[in-house]
Design an enzyme around this catalytic site. Structure first.
Site, PDB file in Angstrom:
ATOM      1  N   HIS A  85       0.826  -1.204   0.000  1.00 22.23           N
ATOM      2  CA  HIS A  85       0.000   0.000   0.000  1.00 22.23           C
ATOM      3  C   HIS A  85       0.863   1.258   0.000  1.00 22.23           C
ATOM      4  O   HIS A  85       1.985   1.269   0.519  1.00 22.23           O
ATOM      5  CB  HIS A  85      -0.906   0.019   1.238  1.00 22.23           C
ATOM      6  CG  HIS A  85      -2.085  -0.891   1.140  1.00 22.23           C
ATOM      7  ND1 HIS A  85      -3.000  -0.812   0.104  1.00 22.23           N
ATOM      8  CD2 HIS A  85      -2.514  -1.903   1.946  1.00 22.23           C
ATOM      9  CE1 HIS A  85      -3.937  -1.729   0.282  1.00 22.23           C
ATOM     10  NE2 HIS A  85      -3.662  -2.416   1.391  1.00 22.23           N
ATOM     11  N   CYS A 134      -0.177   2.490  -4.552  1.00 27.30           N
ATOM     12  CA  CYS A 134      -0.952   3.690  -4.849  1.00 27.30           C
ATOM     13  C   CYS A 134      -0.108   4.938  -4.574  1.00 27.30           C
ATOM     14  O   CYS A 134       0.774   4.923  -3.711  1.00 27.30           O
ATOM     15  CB  CYS A 134      -2.210   3.735  -3.988  1.00 27.30           C
ATOM     16  SG  CYS A 134      -3.380   2.392  -4.300  1.00 27.30           S
TER      17      CYS A 134
END
Length: 362
Positions: free
Chosen positions: A177, A233
């Site tokens: 992430h 991301c």
């Protein structure tokens, strides 16, 4: 004295090493859980097991046919105590790589493809770019690997550039992430710092792009080249490099910090492939393989190189963009992204502009 026993994975035929009382181990070749024997006692004097033999079939066939399926291990699958520390890792000359894959086990935001991503990237480095297996270190959950905690990733990054000298080729890979937060140093054009999320980021915090730049970009000496491949991301400028390549305009664009603080190297070169632009989300999906979960960027990056071993930097970017756009057009990727009309667009950045038509060589 604790004796080791040899175990062969029945799926990929990889020879593995386990202690005589180990109940299960995680296969480093295909990610499956292998039963060793009935559990008798806790393994409390373990040794770090480095794989010495890799899956013999060609990487191209293995990856494109998707023989490797997702693993189902957990952090409690194998009981062990690591007998070495990251600070004791040798820093070999030549090729060196740090691969981080964060699953975030037992969390609502758990990722299913990161273990596969790390596995496939390791095979690409060893079999295609001829990295010695001993020069690659992996941080991931399960097996005998060090977990990708904030402290371990920070230590691993320092190891990656430790005593680097001219001629060294370094690789940093991260699958996990990523977040962004307000920039208080006035060194971001968009006003946000990009971050990667370690396994324990909820308690230990994230790792900012500023720290990554200070740790693995600034120390690069003349003749040293670093390639970073970051599948998360908001990863567009995760290394805070000074130049971004625009596929649309076919030219390098300046990414100098407004504060004019120096973000360059000590004479070396840093190149970064990012999964998406700073304001975009990256995809963890089975859309490309049909069954194996993987980061969209990682899968398309490896596939581009396997299909064309002499591919250029621009060729890789075009190939990744095309594959992801086609997946979007057919509705294969997660719809939650496209309801927001957000398209994942991989980004290439560098510490200095270079010939985009040169062949990639890690």
């Amino acid at each position: 004295m604790l004796m080791n026993t040899s175990v062969t994975c029945k799926h990929c035929k990889l020879n593995l090493s386990a202690t005589q009382h180990a109940q299960t181990i995680c296969c480093h070749g295909c990610g499956r859980i292998i039963t060793v024997c009935k559990y008798q006692e806790t393994w409390n004097q373990g040794k770090y097991v480095s794989d010495t033999k890799f899956y013999k079939d060609s990487l191209r066939q293995r990856f494109l046919e998707n023989d490797c399926q997702g693993s189902s291990w957990s952090t409690s699958t194998v009981k062990y105590v690591q007998s070495e520390t990251i600070s004791s890792w040798e820093a070999p000359r030549g090729k060196r790589a740090l691969l981080c894959g964060v699953v975030y086990s037992k969390q609502k935001f758990r990722l299913k493809g990161t273990f596969n991503d790390v596995n496939n990237m390791r095979h690409l480095l060893v079999e295609h770019f001829k990295f010695p297996s001993s020069s690659i270190h992996i941080l991931t959950e399960g097996g005998t690997y060090f977990h990708p905690t904030k402290r371990n990733i920070q230590a691993g990054l320092k190891w990656l550039v430790k005593d680097c000298k001219a001629g060294d080729s370094l690789v940093f890979y991260f699958s996990g992430h990523g977040l962004r937060q307000p920039d208080f140093d006035n060194d971001e054009l968009d006003g946000f710092d990009e971050t990667i999320c370690p396994l324990d980021f909820k308690t230990a915090g994230v790792i900012l792009d500023n720290e990554i730049n200070d740790t693995i970009v600034r120390p690069l000496k003349p003749g040293v080249r670093l390639h970073a491949i970051v599948d998360s991301c908001h990863s567009g400028t995760i290394l805070d490099l000074s130049y971004i390549y625009s596929l649309k305009d076919k030219k390098w664009m300046n990414n100098y910090p407004p504060s004019n603080v120096y973000k360059g190297t000590s004479g070396g070169q840093a190149i970064c492939f990012s999964a998406c632009e700073d304001d975009q989300l990256a995809e963890d999906t089975s859309a490309f393989s049909g069954k194996q979960m993987s980061g969209a960027m990682t899968y398309t990056f490896i596939k581009a190189i396997l299909e064309n071993p002499d591919i250029t930097y621009e060729g890789i970017m075009i190939s990744m963009h095309t594959a992801i756009r086609q997946a979007r057009a057919t509705g294969c990727l997660l719809k939650r992204l496209f309801r927001r009309k957000i398209l994942q667009e991989p980004l290439l950045s560098a510490s200095e502009n270079f010939d985009i038509n040169s062949t990639i060589n890690l």
